[in-house]
Design an enzyme around this catalytic site. Sequence first.
Site, PDB file in Angstrom:
ATOM      1  N   ASP A  94      -2.657 -26.006 -67.672  1.00 23.04           N
ATOM      2  CA  ASP A  94      -3.350 -26.696 -66.575  1.00 23.04           C
ATOM      3  C   ASP A  94      -4.626 -25.943 -66.207  1.00 23.04           C
ATOM      4  O   ASP A  94      -4.698 -24.722 -66.299  1.00 23.04           O
ATOM      5  CB  ASP A  94      -2.438 -26.849 -65.349  1.00 23.04           C
ATOM      6  CG  ASP A  94      -1.861 -25.531 -64.846  1.00 23.04           C
ATOM      7  OD1 ASP A  94      -1.312 -24.758 -65.678  1.00 23.04           O
ATOM      8  OD2 ASP A  94      -1.970 -25.255 -63.636  1.00 23.04           O
TER       9      ASP A  94
ATOM     10  N   GLU B  72       0.620 -23.686 -63.445  1.00 27.46           N
ATOM     11  CA  GLU B  72       0.369 -22.309 -62.968  1.00 27.46           C
ATOM     12  C   GLU B  72      -0.546 -22.315 -61.752  1.00 27.46           C
ATOM     13  O   GLU B  72      -0.312 -21.598 -60.782  1.00 27.46           O
ATOM     14  CB  GLU B  72      -0.261 -21.467 -64.085  1.00 27.46           C
ATOM     15  CG  GLU B  72      -0.310 -19.953 -63.761  1.00 27.46           C
ATOM     16  CD  GLU B  72      -1.535 -19.474 -62.969  1.00 27.46           C
ATOM     17  OE1 GLU B  72      -1.473 -18.377 -62.411  1.00 27.46           O
ATOM     18  OE2 GLU B  72      -2.548 -20.207 -62.891  1.00 27.46           O
TER      19      GLU B  72
END
Lengths: 421, 421
Positions: free
Chosen positions: B103, B168
């Site tokens: 991400d 994350e």
Amino acid sequence: MEEEKRKVREYIRHHQGEGARYLQRVVQEGSIRGHESRAQAIIIEKCRELGMKMDIWEIGGESLTNHPAFCSDRTDFKGNPNAVGILKGAGGGRSLILNGHIDVVPVGDVNSWQQDPFSGHIENGKLYGRGSTDMKGGTISLLLALEAIINSGITLKGDVFFQSVIEEESGGAGTLAAVLRGYTADGAIIPEPTNMKFFPKQQGSMWFRIKVKGKQAHGGTRYEGVSAIEKAEIILQEIRELESKRNKRITDPLFLSIPIPIPINIGKISSGSWPSSVPDLAIIEGRMGVAPDEMMEHAKQEMEQALHEISARDSWLKENPPVVEWFGARWLPGDLEVSHDLVKVLSDSYTEIKSTSPIIEASPWATDGGILNKVGGVPVVVFGPGVTKMAHDANEYIELKDVFETAEIIAISIMNWCGTE
Amino acid sequence: MEEEKRKVREYIRHHQGEGARYLQRVVQEGSIRGHESRAQAIIIEKCRELGMKMDIWEIGGESLTNHPAFCSDRTDFKGNPNAVGILKGAGGGRSLILNGHIDVVPVGDVNSWQQDPFSGHIENGKLYGRGSTDMKGGTISLLLALEAIINSGITLKGDVFFQSVIEEESGGAGTLAAVLRGYTADGAIIPEPTNMKFFPKQQGSMWFRIKVKGKQAHGGTRYEGVSAIEKAEIILQEIRELESKRNKRITDPLFLSIPIPIPINIGKISSGSWPSSVPDLAIIEGRMGVAPDEMMEHAKQEMEQALHEISARDSWLKENPPVVEWFGARWLPGDLEVSHDLVKVLSDSYTEIKSTSPIIEASPWATDGGILNKVGGVPVVVFGPGVTKMAHDANEYIELKDVFETAEIIAISIMNWCGTE
């Protein structure tokens, strides 16, 4: 004179019903800013009924908007005129301005009101509605006093100027326009809600905005940045010291019982947009109280000087000096010595009606009296029915008996001040 | 072994062009939160090419969302799987997790970018695009290292788990899900952008919000109210004292050169809505740094205790205690002794490639390493190409030579850590 006074007081007592209904009509015409004309029309109608000569005009023009005391966020006031009713005296007496503003503040959250904000509903001697206390109740006291004098066939010596002005709540452009049109007098009474205390002196005020810079950084390494919040804290501390210094100078006995005669209020602070970032800008907004005998410019300079001095002592602020703006609202203070004859005349009338001495204080807020006093040079006493707390609140109301008592006190004061034939 | 290492390093040097084009493809599939699947597919394709056994699953379920370390504003992660590529060792060696998140943070203001934020454009050895530094460059270092080992025909003894996780940037739910699925190991490397420094310890952090009450009043009589801003200032001062007390306890030499190892950052304050009113509520938001060896709960308790103590000393706060909430983001700290063999293995490899000693520090921010370390019990070193400053910036880019050098260092480290047959 005593017989005349008795007649006038009798008149007011016998016309309380009409007075209440008249106040009701004026309150029902909710006259928030820019929508004053219908309420103003009711006032004008009454003045005409009483045979007063009317001066009705739309304020504006460069002489107004360029005046140093002009304070408004608009320059076009068309459609909502100022009105002055003139009761020419026979001559040889002191002139008097009776000033009330017709504009009211917005109603706020309608759901906080138990009835329609402009209901004019009467219950248990209280008349409800936005503007009832601030200050249509006071204006009706003035008109009732004049009506009683005129309809009792009394001829005054001095001239009376009854003013119904717009724009008080947003900076006083209406009263300023009246002063610039030439309306001054030997004295003035403004029946703002003082809970029937006398305020010969009024605290002025103005708004400021201070922008304080910082330097952005990640919160995990906050030592790489400079927190605008921490720098703002230094400035807030400096402002409190300035407030303390300014208030130590106030020795007027009228302020004796007031903990902070001219406060500097910090109303707002806003800084940062992310918990993990060091904020790089803080904005402080507040209101600076101004002493009755102080020039607005002097107060501004003291604030600017204080910010300058703190900046000299902090290396970051030295490189990034805080910037102060004077924005939005501004109200001139009012200043009349307690020994002035206008205070005595009002005071004597008060004692005559209430059988007790009035409370004479300095007000913690200003009115259009500041403009009449500082621009027009008119001695002003602020005195009227209603309590301040009610003024901008939901479910605003006024005690009708205070309106009528004030009318009696003002009627007697007019006769004593202007003299009667 | 020396010959094997030479081959692996040669392989990486001869495949820099392919490595750059591969990173370009992964960056071009902009994988902002909730849109990770296409970039993830490219990663999975490469793992399959290398013959790794794949474990691909959509994270979620109560064991995840009810876990005390779970931190996310959503509970449904369908459509964007976690992926783990397993390279089974021959046995007898230490296992290793290689963890990267797929991400990326949002692009921010598109107009601040000189090119399309997902261009993957290469110029002067720099590859541009959101996620290039944080942390697709690091992930490509990992894959290039594995490819070099596998294609050089080397058999490792220990198992390698290559993890490409989601979430994350928003709290670590992806790595937490991998730990809960059973993925732990004898060591882990996370190539977040450390500018090729080693971070065996990482500062954890969490967000707080403190609500401070005041009492409203008109600014002209501010002494009748209680300023929420003034009360907030007392609390800010107390928080600085708490920060100072907490940091005095940090004696780890890794923090020696850091002015404030675990800062408490005040990121935001907001109070009041009107310059002429005394504000009745102040809201403070910030980020509390957590020491590598500290429990999050302990840090919370210290903050709550400090607020409790200050409230006991101030009569207003005693009656109106400030309320703290722990909201939004939270990152567990990471804690590995510098003497741990994983640090030595990485350090030796670094020296071998760079002919100089690495910088070993404590990071001012946390990564998914906190979850691997504190929840999974895995020794973690954060080490990767790219500089932090770039990570969430417009025009994010990474120096490709650092990606390739990191790949060499990690490849040698994998061989030394896991052992080779």
